[in-house]
Design a protein around this motif. Structure first.
Motif, mmCIF file in Angstrom:
data_model
loop_
_atom_site.group_PDB
_atom_site.id
_atom_site.type_symbol
_atom_site.label_atom_id
_atom_site.label_comp_id
_atom_site.label_asym_id
_atom_site.label_seq_id
_atom_site.Cartn_x
_atom_site.Cartn_y
_atom_site.Cartn_z
ATOM 1 N N ILE A 72 -21.659 70.140 52.964
ATOM 2 C CA ILE A 72 -20.243 70.375 53.225
ATOM 3 C C ILE A 72 -19.902 71.863 53.152
ATOM 4 O O ILE A 72 -18.862 72.301 53.629
ATOM 5 N N SER A 73 -20.775 72.673 52.554
ATOM 6 C CA SER A 73 -20.476 74.097 52.406
ATOM 7 C C SER A 73 -20.926 74.926 53.604
ATOM 8 O O SER A 73 -20.805 76.146 53.594
ATOM 9 N N THR A 74 -21.444 74.287 54.648
ATOM 10 C CA THR A 74 -21.808 75.006 55.864
ATOM 11 C C THR A 74 -20.562 75.319 56.683
ATOM 12 O O THR A 74 -19.538 74.650 56.565
ATOM 13 N N LEU A 75 -20.654 76.337 57.538
ATOM 14 C CA LEU A 75 -19.543 76.644 58.448
ATOM 15 C C LEU A 75 -19.597 75.789 59.702
ATOM 16 O O LEU A 75 -18.566 75.464 60.288
ATOM 17 N N TRP A 76 -20.806 75.460 60.146
ATOM 18 C CA TRP A 76 -20.901 74.662 61.360
ATOM 19 C C TRP A 76 -20.430 73.219 61.103
ATOM 20 O O TRP A 76 -20.358 72.766 59.983
ATOM 21 N N GLY A 77 -20.093 72.553 62.196
ATOM 22 C CA GLY A 77 -19.676 71.156 62.087
ATOM 23 C C GLY A 77 -18.245 70.965 61.626
ATOM 24 O O GLY A 77 -17.870 69.873 61.204
ATOM 25 N N LYS A 78 -17.428 72.019 61.712
ATOM 26 C CA LYS A 78 -16.041 71.917 61.270
ATOM 27 C C LYS A 78 -15.113 72.522 62.316
ATOM 28 O O LYS A 78 -15.445 73.527 62.946
ATOM 29 N N LEU A 79 -13.936 71.915 62.454
ATOM 30 C CA LEU A 79 -12.859 72.527 63.219
ATOM 31 C C LEU A 79 -11.894 73.179 62.239
ATOM 32 O O LEU A 79 -11.473 72.553 61.262
ATOM 33 N N PHE A 80 -11.564 74.439 62.498
ATOM 34 C CA PHE A 80 -10.603 75.160 61.673
ATOM 35 C C PHE A 80 -9.407 75.553 62.532
ATOM 36 O O PHE A 80 -9.588 76.077 63.645
ATOM 37 N N LYS A 81 -8.201 75.316 62.016
ATOM 38 C CA LYS A 81 -7.020 75.821 62.711
ATOM 39 C C LYS A 81 -7.115 77.349 62.807
ATOM 40 O O LYS A 81 -7.494 78.016 61.844
ATOM 41 N N ARG A 82 -6.765 77.849 63.960
ATOM 42 C CA ARG A 82 -6.878 79.294 64.182
ATOM 43 C C ARG A 82 -6.031 80.106 63.194
ATOM 44 O O ARG A 82 -6.398 81.211 62.801
ATOM 45 N N ARG A 83 -4.917 79.553 62.757
ATOM 46 C CA ARG A 83 -4.019 80.302 61.876
ATOM 47 C C ARG A 83 -4.680 80.656 60.541
ATOM 48 O O ARG A 83 -4.251 81.591 59.871
ATOM 49 N N LEU A 84 -5.727 79.910 60.152
ATOM 50 C CA LEU A 84 -6.424 80.225 58.911
ATOM 51 C C LEU A 84 -7.106 81.585 58.969
ATOM 52 O O LEU A 84 -7.458 82.161 57.938
ATOM 53 N N PHE A 85 -7.275 82.097 60.193
ATOM 54 C CA PHE A 85 -7.982 83.365 60.386
ATOM 55 C C PHE A 85 -7.024 84.520 60.672
ATOM 56 O O PHE A 85 -7.454 85.575 61.149
ATOM 57 N N ASN A 86 -5.736 84.307 60.394
ATOM 58 C CA ASN A 86 -4.766 85.364 60.691
ATOM 59 C C ASN A 86 -5.094 86.669 59.967
ATOM 60 O O ASN A 86 -4.771 87.754 60.455
ATOM 61 N N GLN A 87 -5.720 86.564 58.799
ATOM 62 C CA GLN A 87 -6.117 87.758 58.046
ATOM 63 C C GLN A 87 -7.592 88.099 58.267
ATOM 64 O O GLN A 87 -8.146 88.929 57.547
ATOM 65 N N GLY A 88 -8.202 87.472 59.274
ATOM 66 C CA GLY A 88 -9.610 87.735 59.557
ATOM 67 C C GLY A 88 -10.528 86.972 58.613
ATOM 68 O O GLY A 88 -10.145 86.011 57.953
ATOM 69 N N ILE A 89 -11.790 87.419 58.558
ATOM 70 C CA ILE A 89 -12.800 86.834 57.677
ATOM 71 C C ILE A 89 -13.183 87.892 56.646
ATOM 72 O O ILE A 89 -13.352 89.065 56.997
ATOM 73 N N PRO A 90 -13.340 87.510 55.390
ATOM 74 C CA PRO A 90 -13.731 88.498 54.374
ATOM 75 C C PRO A 90 -15.045 89.192 54.734
ATOM 76 O O PRO A 90 -15.963 88.560 55.257
ATOM 77 N N THR A 91 -15.118 90.473 54.459
ATOM 78 C CA THR A 91 -16.352 91.228 54.649
ATOM 79 C C THR A 91 -17.224 91.054 53.415
ATOM 80 O O THR A 91 -16.792 91.333 52.294
ATOM 81 N N LEU A 92 -18.441 90.565 53.617
ATOM 82 C CA LEU A 92 -19.346 90.301 52.508
ATOM 83 C C LEU A 92 -20.428 91.376 52.434
ATOM 84 O O LEU A 92 -20.803 91.952 53.453
ATOM 85 N N PRO A 93 -20.941 91.645 51.234
ATOM 86 C CA PRO A 93 -22.022 92.638 51.103
ATOM 87 C C PRO A 93 -23.243 92.238 51.920
ATOM 88 O O PRO A 93 -23.621 91.057 51.926
#
Length: 304
Positions: A146-167
């Motif tokens: 369940i912790s994978t990114l694939w296999g999921k639909l996300f509402k676009r509004r969840l990305f209004n602030q972009g995606i966190p930049t990870l090290p």
């Protein structure tokens, strides 16, 4: 508006990319766009991306210098115009009815921001939704894919602030961190797609998960990033499940340390010291994870 934007990070995937993209172009659901983000490939994958863009107007390509999958996803999200976003790995595929079934659930529950599908038959769930808290806990635990990114639909509004930049050093668990960030961006129930799988996850011998070596240093750095994904006021609520997850990792680390005669180094590691401190703060009980060998290690760390 386009219904679904599919974002695919591509890096040296020439052996698998054709099968991946063809499985999407052959979907029974057709209202989507594909963003292929060529992450500095050196094996001809970039040319394959361009070929697909020439033969199907739904396919778009961005070429960028190599910056990792998370960076490539950021670029794709910035370009996407769909109502929902879907991430696909460039060496995986989807059943022909995958998009149809995902959007069918999304249409039935328009208030939900996250729709979860699986890479196996999901009858084991026996439920069609998760509360936000339960979903977040499962993400932290990393259970049942369940912790994978694939296999999921996300509402676009969840990305209004972009995606966190990870090290850049975080090469494993990136999906969990981004999922956590998105999970705390909504308070709506998470919908589950039952029945047949909607995603074909293909594990390759050359994958990072095969080469990755778990260390206490890595787990410490990973936990620090995980905390950043959780709002400060919410952290006490989810600390018990974070402790449980770290105890599971400590169990693996201890087995390795015993083989390598490095138990003392493990005891003195920042990872174990911080875990011991958190256990004391929340009064986490031994009986919630009754592994005596671990608690001996933690007792030693707490006394340092």
């Amino acid at each position: 508006m386009i219904k679904i934007s599919i974002v695919i990070p591509v890096y040296n995937s020439s052996l698998f990319l054709r099968e991946c993209v063809r499985s999407l172009l052959n979907q029974t659901f057709q209202d989507f766009e594909v963003w292929l983000v060529d992450d500095g490939s050196t094996d001809g994958s970039g040319h394959l991306c361009d070929e697909f863009a020439q033969i199907d107007c739904r396919v778009h390509v961005v070429h960028t210098e190599n910056g990792g999958a998370a960076h490539a996803r950021q670029i794709g999200v910035g370009k996407a115009e769909g109502e929902y976003l879907l991430f696909v790995d460039s060496d995986d595929t989807m059943p022909s009815d995958g998009l149809f079934r995902m959007y069918e659930v999304a249409s039935k529950f328009p208030d939900s921001d996250i729709i979860v599908g699986f890479c196996h038959r999901s009858s084991r769930w026996r439920k069609s939704e998760l509360t936000p808290r339960k979903y977040r806990e499962l993400l932290i635990e990393g259970r049942l894919n369940i912790s994978t990114l694939w296999g999921k639909l996300f509402k676009r509004r969840l990305f209004n602030q972009g995606i966190p930049t990870l090290p850049p050093k975080l090469v494993m668990g990136e999906d969990m961190l981004i999922n956590l960030y998105l999970a705390f961006s909504t308070h709506q129930p998470v919908r589950l797609i039952g029945g047949r799988k909607i995603y074909n996850y293909i594990q390759r011998d050359s994958g990072i998960s095969r080469r990755f070596k778990l260390t206490a240093e890595y787990e410490y750095a990973f936990h620090e990033e995980r905390l950043k994904m959780i709002p400060l006021e919410e952290r006490p609520v989810y600390m018990p499940v974070m402790i449980h997850r770290r105890l599971r990792m400590l169990r693996r680390l201890l087995r390795t340390a015993i083989r390598q005669h490095a138990v003392n180094e493990l005891v003195h590691s920042p990872f174990v010291k911080e875990l011991a401190e958190d256990i004391q703060k929340v009064k986490y009980s031994f009986f919630r994870y009754p592994r005596l060998s671990l608690w001996r290690i933690l007792k030693k760390a707490a006394a340092i």
